[in-house]
Design a protein around this motif. Structure first.
Motif, PDB file in Angstrom:
ATOM      1  N   GLU A 103       0.834  -1.207   0.000  1.00  0.00           N
ATOM      2  CA  GLU A 103       0.000   0.000   0.000  1.00  0.00           C
ATOM      3  C   GLU A 103       0.870   1.260   0.000  1.00  0.00           C
ATOM      4  O   GLU A 103       0.814   2.093   0.904  1.00  0.00           O
ATOM      5  CB  GLU A 103      -0.938  -0.028   1.200  1.00  0.00           C
ATOM      6  CG  GLU A 103      -1.931  -1.177   1.137  1.00  0.00           C
ATOM      7  CD  GLU A 103      -2.816  -1.271   2.366  1.00  0.00           C
ATOM      8  OE1 GLU A 103      -2.486  -0.641   3.395  1.00  0.00           O
ATOM      9  OE2 GLU A 103      -3.825  -1.986   2.311  1.00  0.00           O
ATOM     10  N   ILE A 104       1.644   1.417  -1.060  1.00  0.00           N
ATOM     11  CA  ILE A 104       2.560   2.551  -1.178  1.00  0.00           C
ATOM     12  C   ILE A 104       1.822   3.788  -1.679  1.00  0.00           C
ATOM     13  O   ILE A 104       2.044   4.900  -1.207  1.00  0.00           O
ATOM     14  CB  ILE A 104       3.726   2.190  -2.124  1.00  0.00           C
ATOM     15  CG1 ILE A 104       4.555   1.046  -1.516  1.00  0.00           C
ATOM     16  CG2 ILE A 104       4.618   3.415  -2.391  1.00  0.00           C
ATOM     17  CD1 ILE A 104       5.576   0.454  -2.460  1.00  0.00           C
ATOM     18  N   THR A 105       0.931   3.613  -2.645  1.00  0.00           N
ATOM     19  CA  THR A 105       0.195   4.748  -3.216  1.00  0.00           C
ATOM     20  C   THR A 105      -1.261   4.792  -2.788  1.00  0.00           C
ATOM     21  O   THR A 105      -1.907   5.829  -2.914  1.00  0.00           O
ATOM     22  CB  THR A 105       0.250   4.710  -4.750  1.00  0.00           C
ATOM     23  OG1 THR A 105      -0.343   3.491  -5.217  1.00  0.00           O
ATOM     24  CG2 THR A 105       1.690   4.809  -5.250  1.00  0.00           C
ATOM     25  N   VAL A 106      -1.799   3.681  -2.286  1.00  0.00           N
ATOM     26  CA  VAL A 106      -3.205   3.657  -1.854  1.00  0.00           C
ATOM     27  C   VAL A 106      -3.364   2.621  -0.742  1.00  0.00           C
ATOM     28  O   VAL A 106      -2.737   1.566  -0.762  1.00  0.00           O
ATOM     29  CB  VAL A 106      -4.141   3.322  -3.041  1.00  0.00           C
ATOM     30  CG1 VAL A 106      -3.924   1.893  -3.532  1.00  0.00           C
ATOM     31  CG2 VAL A 106      -5.594   3.567  -2.691  1.00  0.00           C
ATOM     32  N   THR A 107      -4.180   2.954   0.250  1.00  0.00           N
ATOM     33  CA  THR A 107      -4.416   2.050   1.374  1.00  0.00           C
ATOM     34  C   THR A 107      -5.725   1.288   1.176  1.00  0.00           C
ATOM     35  O   THR A 107      -6.552   1.643   0.331  1.00  0.00           O
ATOM     36  CB  THR A 107      -4.495   2.822   2.691  1.00  0.00           C
ATOM     37  OG1 THR A 107      -5.647   3.689   2.651  1.00  0.00           O
ATOM     38  CG2 THR A 107      -3.234   3.651   2.920  1.00  0.00           C
ATOM     39  N   LEU A 108      -5.917   0.267   1.983  1.00  0.00           N
ATOM     40  CA  LEU A 108      -7.165  -0.481   1.960  1.00  0.00           C
ATOM     41  C   LEU A 108      -8.342   0.447   2.262  1.00  0.00           C
ATOM     42  O   LEU A 108      -9.382   0.399   1.580  1.00  0.00           O
ATOM     43  CB  LEU A 108      -7.112  -1.615   2.991  1.00  0.00           C
ATOM     44  CG  LEU A 108      -8.388  -2.422   3.189  1.00  0.00           C
ATOM     45  CD1 LEU A 108      -8.832  -3.083   1.893  1.00  0.00           C
ATOM     46  CD2 LEU A 108      -8.182  -3.470   4.282  1.00  0.00           C
ATOM     47  N   ALA A 109      -8.180   1.311   3.253  1.00  0.00           N
ATOM     48  CA  ALA A 109      -9.254   2.228   3.620  1.00  0.00           C
ATOM     49  C   ALA A 109      -9.617   3.158   2.455  1.00  0.00           C
ATOM     50  O   ALA A 109     -10.801   3.401   2.183  1.00  0.00           O
ATOM     51  CB  ALA A 109      -8.847   3.055   4.839  1.00  0.00           C
ATOM     52  N   GLN A 110      -8.611   3.673   1.761  1.00  0.00           N
ATOM     53  CA  GLN A 110      -8.872   4.557   0.619  1.00  0.00           C
ATOM     54  C   GLN A 110      -9.555   3.814  -0.522  1.00  0.00           C
ATOM     55  O   GLN A 110     -10.436   4.355  -1.193  1.00  0.00           O
ATOM     56  CB  GLN A 110      -7.556   5.175   0.139  1.00  0.00           C
ATOM     57  CG  GLN A 110      -6.966   6.192   1.091  1.00  0.00           C
ATOM     58  CD  GLN A 110      -5.551   6.597   0.696  1.00  0.00           C
ATOM     59  OE1 GLN A 110      -4.796   5.805   0.128  1.00  0.00           O
ATOM     60  NE2 GLN A 110      -5.179   7.826   1.016  1.00  0.00           N
ATOM     61  N   THR A 111      -9.145   2.563  -0.725  1.00  0.00           N
ATOM     62  CA  THR A 111      -9.734   1.746  -1.789  1.00  0.00           C
ATOM     63  C   THR A 111     -11.219   1.528  -1.539  1.00  0.00           C
ATOM     64  O   THR A 111     -12.048   1.687  -2.438  1.00  0.00           O
ATOM     65  CB  THR A 111      -9.014   0.386  -1.875  1.00  0.00           C
ATOM     66  OG1 THR A 111      -7.627   0.600  -2.137  1.00  0.00           O
ATOM     67  CG2 THR A 111      -9.602  -0.466  -2.979  1.00  0.00           C
ATOM     68  N   ILE A 112     -11.563   1.163  -0.321  1.00  0.00           N
ATOM     69  CA  ILE A 112     -12.964   0.911   0.014  1.00  0.00           C
ATOM     70  C   ILE A 112     -13.764   2.205   0.005  1.00  0.00           C
ATOM     71  O   ILE A 112     -14.915   2.238  -0.460  1.00  0.00           O
ATOM     72  CB  ILE A 112     -13.055   0.180   1.369  1.00  0.00           C
ATOM     73  CG1 ILE A 112     -12.484  -1.238   1.217  1.00  0.00           C
ATOM     74  CG2 ILE A 112     -14.489   0.150   1.889  1.00  0.00           C
ATOM     75  CD1 ILE A 112     -12.426  -2.041   2.496  1.00  0.00           C
ATOM     76  N   GLU A 113     -13.175   3.288   0.480  1.00  0.00           N
ATOM     77  CA  GLU A 113     -13.860   4.590   0.453  1.00  0.00           C
ATOM     78  C   GLU A 113     -14.195   5.003  -0.983  1.00  0.00           C
ATOM     79  O   GLU A 113     -15.306   5.453  -1.276  1.00  0.00           O
ATOM     80  CB  GLU A 113     -12.985   5.655   1.111  1.00  0.00           C
ATOM     81  CG  GLU A 113     -13.630   7.033   1.144  1.00  0.00           C
ATOM     82  CD  GLU A 113     -12.742   8.082   1.789  1.00  0.00           C
ATOM     83  OE1 GLU A 113     -13.189   9.250   1.911  1.00  0.00           O
ATOM     84  OE2 GLU A 113     -11.599   7.763   2.167  1.00  0.00           O
TER      85      GLU A 113
END
Length: 206
Positions: A103-113
């Motif tokens: 998760e260098i450019t995007v996190t799990l939380a950002q993906t789901i959001e």
């Protein structure tokens, strides 16, 4: 939906979008941050004459709403980076693989959001991830109006621990009603695909 709108986030070389063209006539948009992978996806689209159905955007997932309309998609699919970007994380020396796996450019939380932001009410989201992060996935979904409805574990071989989990969720769906589907086993003891896996990939168990 047969004639809807699908967005594939963290699309990589476009494999998921390409597979989906055999299952739906829906319009598909693939979002991928790495230029090299997005270019590979574009070439595949052209080679298969799918320009009218499948569009590739070389774009940071976090900037999706600058190009895509909020609350406008019937379906989101996503195979995001599986591993947190921690100081102790051992990353692949290949920068393309490191970005795809961590998760260098995007996190799990950002993906789901972002998945929730793009979905219409009652739209469905489909995620591939690691079983050890399932609790975190549920927490993020709850914060973003996504109700998990189906879970399916994927095992590399019989007798091994599951190494992937498939999750289906509905935006603004009712709480409860979570179903656990029959597991998928990928390889036989001889390292060939199981009949079930061949059916998924090729449409035939032979």
């Amino acid at each position: 939906k047969e004639n809807g709108k699908v967005v594939d986030l963290c699309a990589g070389n476009g494999a998921v979008g390409l597979f989906l063209t055999n299952k739906t006539k829906a319009s598909i948009v693939a979002v991928e941050i790495q230029p090299k992978l997005a270019e590979m996806a574009e070439r595949s689209v052209k080679l298969n004459s799918l320009e009218k159905q499948l569009t590739v955007l070389n774009l940071d997932l976090n900037d999706s709403l600058t190009h895509l309309k909020k609350d406008s998609f019937d379906t989101v699919t996503c195979n995001p980076p599986y591993f947190s970007d921690l100081p102790t994380s051992k990353k692949n020396p290949n920068p393309y693989l490191a970005l795809a796996r961590h998760e260098i450019t995007v996190t799990l939380a950002q993906t789901i959001e972002m998945s929730s932001a793009l979905l219409k009410t009652k739209g469905k989201a489909y995620f591939v991830h690691r079983p050890d992060r399932l609790w975190e996935i549920f927490e993020c979904m709850q914060k973003n109006r996504l109700a998990p409805k189906k879970i399916q574990l994927v095992y590399p071989k019989a007798g091994r621990e599951a190494n992937m989990v498939l999750v289906e969720a509905i935006k603004d769906g009712r709480k409860g009603g979570l179903r656990f589907m029959s597991p998928i086993t990928v390889y036989q003891a001889n390292d060939e695909y199981t009949p079930e896996m061949r059916e998924i990939l090729y449409g035939t168990a032979e």
